[in-house]
Motif scaffolding. Sequence first.
Motif, short mmCIF file in Angstrom:
data_model
loop_
_atom_site.label_atom_id
_atom_site.label_comp_id
_atom_site.label_asym_id
_atom_site.label_seq_id
_atom_site.Cartn_x
_atom_site.Cartn_y
_atom_site.Cartn_z
N GLY A 304 65.87 50.77 -12.03
CA GLY A 304 65.80 50.29 -10.65
C GLY A 304 65.68 51.43 -9.65
O GLY A 304 64.83 51.38 -8.75
N TYR A 305 66.52 52.47 -9.82
CA TYR A 305 66.45 53.59 -8.88
C TYR A 305 65.15 54.35 -9.04
O TYR A 305 64.62 54.89 -8.06
N GLY A 306 64.61 54.39 -10.27
CA GLY A 306 63.31 55.04 -10.49
C GLY A 306 62.21 54.35 -9.69
O GLY A 306 61.36 55.02 -9.07
N ILE A 307 62.22 53.01 -9.65
CA ILE A 307 61.24 52.26 -8.85
C ILE A 307 61.43 52.57 -7.37
O ILE A 307 60.46 52.83 -6.63
N ALA A 308 62.69 52.55 -6.92
CA ALA A 308 62.97 52.87 -5.51
C ALA A 308 62.57 54.30 -5.19
O ALA A 308 62.03 54.58 -4.11
N PHE A 309 62.82 55.22 -6.13
CA PHE A 309 62.47 56.63 -5.95
C PHE A 309 60.97 56.80 -5.74
O PHE A 309 60.52 57.56 -4.88
N LEU A 310 60.16 56.08 -6.52
CA LEU A 310 58.71 56.16 -6.35
C LEU A 310 58.30 55.64 -4.97
O LEU A 310 57.41 56.21 -4.32
N GLY A 311 58.95 54.56 -4.53
CA GLY A 311 58.65 54.03 -3.20
C GLY A 311 59.01 55.00 -2.10
O GLY A 311 58.25 55.20 -1.15
N VAL A 312 60.18 55.64 -2.22
CA VAL A 312 60.61 56.64 -1.22
C VAL A 312 59.67 57.85 -1.25
O VAL A 312 59.31 58.40 -0.20
N GLY A 313 59.25 58.26 -2.47
CA GLY A 313 58.30 59.36 -2.59
C GLY A 313 56.98 59.05 -1.91
O GLY A 313 56.42 59.91 -1.21
N TYR A 314 56.49 57.83 -2.08
CA TYR A 314 55.24 57.42 -1.41
C TYR A 314 55.44 57.39 0.10
O TYR A 314 54.55 57.80 0.86
N TYR A 315 56.60 56.93 0.55
CA TYR A 315 56.91 56.90 1.99
C TYR A 315 56.85 58.32 2.57
O TYR A 315 56.25 58.54 3.64
N ASN A 316 57.46 59.28 1.87
CA ASN A 316 57.43 60.67 2.33
C ASN A 316 56.01 61.23 2.31
O ASN A 316 55.63 62.02 3.20
N HIS A 317 55.22 60.83 1.30
CA HIS A 317 53.82 61.28 1.22
C HIS A 317 53.02 60.78 2.42
O HIS A 317 52.25 61.55 3.03
N VAL A 318 53.20 59.51 2.77
CA VAL A 318 52.48 58.94 3.92
C VAL A 318 52.89 59.65 5.20
O VAL A 318 52.05 59.96 6.06
N LYS A 319 54.20 59.93 5.34
CA LYS A 319 54.67 60.65 6.52
C LYS A 319 54.06 62.04 6.60
O LYS A 319 53.68 62.52 7.68
N LEU A 320 53.95 62.72 5.45
CA LEU A 320 53.36 64.06 5.41
C LEU A 320 51.90 64.02 5.82
O LEU A 320 51.44 64.86 6.61
N GLN A 321 51.15 63.04 5.33
CA GLN A 321 49.74 62.91 5.70
C GLN A 321 49.59 62.64 7.19
O GLN A 321 48.67 63.16 7.84
N ALA A 322 50.49 61.82 7.74
CA ALA A 322 50.44 61.51 9.18
C ALA A 322 50.72 62.77 10.00
O ALA A 322 50.06 63.01 11.03
N LEU A 323 51.68 63.58 9.55
CA LEU A 323 51.99 64.83 10.25
C LEU A 323 50.81 65.79 10.20
O LEU A 323 50.48 66.46 11.19
N LYS A 324 50.15 65.88 9.03
CA LYS A 324 48.99 66.75 8.89
C LYS A 324 47.85 66.30 9.80
O LYS A 324 47.19 67.12 10.45
#
Length: 358
Positions: A304-324
Amino acid sequence: MAKEGAAGGGDGGMSESVIRKVLVSYMYVSVWIFLSFSVIVYNKYILDPKMYNWPFPISLTMVHMAFCSSLAVALVRVLRVVDLPSSPAMTPQLYVASVLPIGALYSLSLWFSNSAYIYLSVSFIQMLKALMPVAVYSIGVLFKKENFKSSAMLNMLSISFGVAIAAYGEARFDARGVALQLAAVAFEATRLVLIQILLTSKGISLNPITSLYYVAPCCLAFLVVPWVFVELPRLRAVGTFQPDLFVFGTNSLCAFALNLAVFLLVGKTSALTMNVAGVVKDWLLIAFSWSVIRDTVTPINLIGYGIAFLGVGYYNHVKLQALKAKEAQKKAAQADEEAGSLLQERDSHADRKTDNQA
């Protein structure tokens, strides 16, 4: 050949500078992870009935706030390490309208999150904290600080689904502890959104020392009310308990140092770096909780936490792309402005030359 050698030396110097910056960033990240890790484990040790057995989360939070308030006042008023904001100045009206609501939410967030340590394991609390992006995004949409996107909402649902699976597999599931931690997440997310609305949008910039200078005293004042009704009668009933000054002093010092580490980490790197470092810290805490504290971590927990971890990782990736993208847009605007200035300067120079010839 000499030029090539000079260029090579320049490249080597630049590489060394980059390496130094990377190492410094890793050092700040490591310090923040260590302090955040220490505060969480220390609070668990103090509050857990099976360890230090001092189950008074409001009192512990008040000790932290009193300690942080005292040090912040000393650093700002006596030692003058940092300056208070002057544009705009913190007037009484602005303090009541902007700081008090944030202080109230912060006191509730700390109270409930510390209370959860009495009922839940450290590992499960970290899994529940994965819901923070979900709460921040949802409240941001509610307050119109975030744009609703179906892709973002699907990602939020995937994080929630992962946390739900982790909760299903929790060996020491306690409904009261889960309710306290979810309430803490909701209050903290609301506080983060209100900081953008009440402070950032008004041009008020506070570092952790000035934040504690303004927020910690009112947070302490807000906590007095529930403390009088909830914990004071229980403390009177205990009567003979003598708090260990070393334990509570070092615990409060760790909490204050953590705020300074946040300032250094965000100031020298970025808030996104802290989010990514937080994911690493959560995995370390889960491993520590399982191996040292001997909390039960089930395979369903990890899935369960692994699934949530992937979602949080994608969230951080989207934020990074927006900042760039935002940074690239800013650089393009600066380049256009500089090009316009050069053209204007060249035209004025040509006009002067024409006037001189005439």
